[in-house]
Scaffold this motif. Structure first.
Motif, PDB file in Angstrom:
ATOM      1  N   ASP A  34       0.827  -1.214   0.000  1.00  0.00           N
ATOM      2  CA  ASP A  34       0.000   0.000   0.000  1.00  0.00           C
ATOM      3  C   ASP A  34       0.859   1.261   0.000  1.00  0.00           C
ATOM      4  OD1 ASP A  34      -2.282  -1.565  -0.029  1.00  0.00           O
ATOM      5  OD2 ASP A  34      -2.630  -1.382   2.148  1.00  0.00           O
ATOM      6  N   ASP A  35       1.972   1.225   0.749  1.00  0.00           N
ATOM      7  CA  ASP A  35       2.878   2.379   0.780  1.00  0.00           C
ATOM      8  C   ASP A  35       3.497   2.618  -0.594  1.00  0.00           C
ATOM      9  OD1 ASP A  35       2.596   2.717   3.639  1.00  0.00           O
ATOM     10  OD2 ASP A  35       3.944   0.984   3.855  1.00  0.00           O
ATOM     11  N   LEU A  36       3.919   1.529  -1.248  1.00  0.00           N
ATOM     12  CA  LEU A  36       4.505   1.656  -2.584  1.00  0.00           C
ATOM     13  C   LEU A  36       3.488   2.222  -3.568  1.00  0.00           C
ATOM     14  CD1 LEU A  36       6.518  -1.688  -2.735  1.00  0.00           C
ATOM     15  CD2 LEU A  36       7.467   0.628  -2.524  1.00  0.00           C
ATOM     16  N   ALA A  37       2.263   1.763  -3.483  1.00  0.00           N
ATOM     17  CA  ALA A  37       1.214   2.245  -4.386  1.00  0.00           C
ATOM     18  C   ALA A  37       0.936   3.730  -4.185  1.00  0.00           C
ATOM     19  CB  ALA A  37      -0.064   1.433  -4.189  1.00  0.00           C
ATOM     20  N   ALA A  38       1.055   4.210  -2.954  1.00  0.00           N
ATOM     21  CA  ALA A  38       0.772   5.611  -2.650  1.00  0.00           C
ATOM     22  C   ALA A  38       1.975   6.528  -2.849  1.00  0.00           C
ATOM     23  CB  ALA A  38       0.278   5.737  -1.216  1.00  0.00           C
ATOM     24  N   ALA A  39       3.172   5.961  -2.950  1.00  0.00           N
ATOM     25  CA  ALA A  39       4.403   6.757  -2.967  1.00  0.00           C
ATOM     26  C   ALA A  39       4.465   7.717  -4.151  1.00  0.00           C
ATOM     27  CB  ALA A  39       5.618   5.843  -2.984  1.00  0.00           C
ATOM     28  N   VAL A  40       4.846   8.960  -3.841  1.00  0.00           N
ATOM     29  CA  VAL A  40       5.108   9.944  -4.890  1.00  0.00           C
ATOM     30  C   VAL A  40       6.607  10.097  -5.115  1.00  0.00           C
ATOM     31  CG1 VAL A  40       2.968  11.224  -4.522  1.00  0.00           C
ATOM     32  CG2 VAL A  40       5.049  11.902  -3.287  1.00  0.00           C
ATOM     33  N   GLY A  41       7.393   9.526  -4.202  1.00  0.00           N
ATOM     34  CA  GLY A  41       8.842   9.580  -4.325  1.00  0.00           C
ATOM     35  C   GLY A  41       9.474   8.402  -3.629  1.00  0.00           C
ATOM     36  N   ALA A  42      10.720   8.103  -4.034  1.00  0.00           N
ATOM     37  CA  ALA A  42      11.447   6.992  -3.420  1.00  0.00           C
ATOM     38  C   ALA A  42      12.910   7.358  -3.276  1.00  0.00           C
ATOM     39  CB  ALA A  42      11.305   5.727  -4.254  1.00  0.00           C
ATOM     40  N   ILE A  43      13.473   7.006  -2.128  1.00  0.00           N
ATOM     41  CA  ILE A  43      14.906   7.115  -1.897  1.00  0.00           C
ATOM     42  C   ILE A  43      15.480   5.746  -2.226  1.00  0.00           C
ATOM     43  CG2 ILE A  43      16.712   7.534  -0.201  1.00  0.00           C
ATOM     44  CD1 ILE A  43      14.690   9.309   1.313  1.00  0.00           C
ATOM     45  N   VAL A  44      16.338   5.687  -3.239  1.00  0.00           N
ATOM     46  CA  VAL A  44      16.821   4.415  -3.787  1.00  0.00           C
ATOM     47  C   VAL A  44      18.255   4.176  -3.347  1.00  0.00           C
ATOM     48  CG1 VAL A  44      17.198   3.099  -5.904  1.00  0.00           C
ATOM     49  CG2 VAL A  44      15.330   4.784  -5.799  1.00  0.00           C
ATOM     50  N   ARG A  45      18.486   3.097  -2.618  1.00  0.00           N
ATOM     51  CA  ARG A  45      19.833   2.726  -2.183  1.00  0.00           C
ATOM     52  C   ARG A  45      20.520   1.899  -3.266  1.00  0.00           C
ATOM     53  NH1 ARG A  45      22.527   5.322   0.801  1.00  0.00           N
ATOM     54  NH2 ARG A  45      23.525   3.556   1.723  1.00  0.00           N
ATOM     55  N   ALA A  46      21.824   1.696  -3.097  1.00  0.00           N
ATOM     56  CA  ALA A  46      22.663   1.078  -4.126  1.00  0.00           C
ATOM     57  C   ALA A  46      22.222  -0.320  -4.531  1.00  0.00           C
ATOM     58  CB  ALA A  46      24.116   1.043  -3.660  1.00  0.00           C
ATOM     59  N   ASP A  47      21.703  -1.099  -3.590  1.00  0.00           N
ATOM     60  CA  ASP A  47      21.365  -2.489  -3.886  1.00  0.00           C
ATOM     61  C   ASP A  47      19.907  -2.676  -4.293  1.00  0.00           C
ATOM     62  OD1 ASP A  47      20.378  -1.854  -1.389  1.00  0.00           O
ATOM     63  OD2 ASP A  47      20.950  -3.749  -0.461  1.00  0.00           O
ATOM     64  N   ALA A  48      19.154  -1.601  -4.403  1.00  0.00           N
ATOM     65  CA  ALA A  48      17.740  -1.703  -4.759  1.00  0.00           C
ATOM     66  C   ALA A  48      17.584  -1.801  -6.273  1.00  0.00           C
ATOM     67  CB  ALA A  48      16.973  -0.490  -4.236  1.00  0.00           C
ATOM     68  N   VAL A  49      16.863  -2.828  -6.706  1.00  0.00           N
ATOM     69  CA  VAL A  49      16.570  -2.998  -8.126  1.00  0.00           C
ATOM     70  C   VAL A  49      15.235  -2.311  -8.411  1.00  0.00           C
ATOM     71  CG1 VAL A  49      16.077  -4.666  -9.952  1.00  0.00           C
ATOM     72  CG2 VAL A  49      17.824  -5.185  -8.216  1.00  0.00           C
ATOM     73  N   VAL A  50      15.285  -1.341  -9.311  1.00  0.00           N
ATOM     74  CA  VAL A  50      14.070  -0.625  -9.697  1.00  0.00           C
ATOM     75  C   VAL A  50      13.837  -0.926 -11.175  1.00  0.00           C
ATOM     76  CG1 VAL A  50      12.851   1.580  -9.739  1.00  0.00           C
ATOM     77  CG2 VAL A  50      14.609   1.162  -7.993  1.00  0.00           C
ATOM     78  N   ASP A  51      13.169  -2.057 -11.407  1.00  0.00           N
ATOM     79  CA  ASP A  51      12.876  -2.502 -12.765  1.00  0.00           C
ATOM     80  C   ASP A  51      11.405  -2.241 -13.085  1.00  0.00           C
ATOM     81  OD1 ASP A  51      11.627  -4.415 -11.208  1.00  0.00           O
ATOM     82  OD2 ASP A  51      12.929  -6.059 -11.819  1.00  0.00           O
ATOM     83  N   ARG A  52      10.946  -2.740 -14.204  1.00  0.00           N
ATOM     84  CA  ARG A  52       9.560  -2.534 -14.639  1.00  0.00           C
ATOM     85  C   ARG A  52       8.569  -3.017 -13.565  1.00  0.00           C
ATOM     86  NH1 ARG A  52       7.401  -1.841 -19.867  1.00  0.00           N
ATOM     87  NH2 ARG A  52       9.523  -2.067 -20.614  1.00  0.00           N
ATOM     88  N   ASP A  53       8.843  -4.176 -12.964  1.00  0.00           N
ATOM     89  CA  ASP A  53       7.944  -4.701 -11.924  1.00  0.00           C
ATOM     90  C   ASP A  53       7.871  -3.761 -10.715  1.00  0.00           C
ATOM     91  OD1 ASP A  53       7.336  -6.947 -13.436  1.00  0.00           O
ATOM     92  OD2 ASP A  53       8.879  -8.182 -12.471  1.00  0.00           O
ATOM     93  N   ALA A  54       9.026  -3.254 -10.282  1.00  0.00           N
ATOM     94  CA  ALA A  54       9.038  -2.325  -9.143  1.00  0.00           C
ATOM     95  C   ALA A  54       8.284  -1.049  -9.504  1.00  0.00           C
ATOM     96  CB  ALA A  54      10.474  -1.998  -8.742  1.00  0.00           C
ATOM     97  N   LEU A  55       8.485  -0.566 -10.707  1.00  0.00           N
ATOM     98  CA  LEU A  55       7.789   0.654 -11.137  1.00  0.00           C
ATOM     99  C   LEU A  55       6.284   0.427 -11.222  1.00  0.00           C
ATOM    100  CD1 LEU A  55      10.340   1.851 -13.842  1.00  0.00           C
ATOM    101  CD2 LEU A  55      10.001   2.796 -11.547  1.00  0.00           C
ATOM    102  N   ASP A  56       5.876  -0.770 -11.628  1.00  0.00           N
ATOM    103  CA  ASP A  56       4.440  -1.096 -11.665  1.00  0.00           C
ATOM    104  C   ASP A  56       3.807  -0.989 -10.276  1.00  0.00           C
ATOM    105  OD1 ASP A  56       4.442  -1.571 -14.394  1.00  0.00           O
ATOM    106  OD2 ASP A  56       4.574  -3.769 -14.202  1.00  0.00           O
ATOM    107  N   ARG A  57       4.586  -1.309  -9.231  1.00  0.00           N
ATOM    108  CA  ARG A  57       4.068  -1.252  -7.860  1.00  0.00           C
ATOM    109  C   ARG A  57       4.009   0.176  -7.319  1.00  0.00           C
ATOM    110  NH1 ARG A  57       7.298  -5.904  -7.769  1.00  0.00           N
ATOM    111  NH2 ARG A  57       9.036  -4.866  -6.763  1.00  0.00           N
TER     112      ARG A  57
END
Length: 182
Positions: A34-57
């Motif tokens: 629910d937090d991911l769905a509501a997020a307007v911003g994200a702080i991304v650390r070095a080991d976080a994978v932000v791919d199409r699936d993550a962006l969909d969430r």
């Protein structure tokens, strides 16, 4: 209407999250779906994978802020984020002093032989410490490959410790953090 939500993607110490938007936005260090769905911003650390699936969430996300010294975005699908109207930003210089401190700490650890000296002390054999030669940073040389933000800070710390700094960078630039000759 609730405050906008900013989430952490990877480990982010909430105590370090401060600045203009806080008080106007809610920071969630361990986001759920629910937090991911509501997020307007994200702080991304070095080991976080932000791919199409993550962006969909994160359908409402508008900015991905990649933290760190190297500020690489190789684990972020920048093209996909851009296509979705998300800005991908970096934080050059964040953590540079901490990394430089760590470099000098490791140099001190090696020169002073803290590891080998610790063993006889733990075993109660203090006299054996004299058998282990130690050095000094003062008068030693340090070679720095990559004289960027971190490299220059290491150079300043090394010079303050009496070391001679030898630096190389692929793109020449003037020394700005120190006046001592290389």
């Amino acid at each position: 209407m609730p405050d906008p939500t900013v989430v952490a993607l990877g480990s982010v110490d909430p105590a370090l999250v401060r600045g203009p938007p806080w008080g106007q936005a809610a920071f969630v260090p361990h986001p759920g779906p629910d937090d991911l769905a509501a997020a307007v911003g994200a702080i991304v650390r070095a080991d976080a994978v932000v791919d199409r699936d993550a962006l969909d969430r994160m359908p409402n996300c508008r900015v991905l802020a990649r933290t760190g010294v190297g500020v690489g975005v190789d684990l972020v699908d920048v093209a996909e984020a851009t296509a979705r109207g998300m800005a991908v930003v970096v934080t050059p210089g964040s953590g540079s002093q901490a990394v430089a401190d760590g470099v000098l700490g490791m140099a001190l650890h090696l020169v002073k032989r803290f590891g080998p000296l610790n063993r006889p002390v733990r075993e109660g054999q203090w006299a054996r410490r004299a058998e282990i030669p130690v050095g000094d940073l003062s008068g030693a040389r340090i070679g720095i490959i990559g004289y960027d933000r971190v490299g220059r800070r290491v150079g300043v710390l090394a010079e303050a410790s009496g070391m001679r700094v030898l630096a190389h960078d692929r793109s020449p630039r003037p020394r700005t953090l120190s006046t001592a000759p290389i």
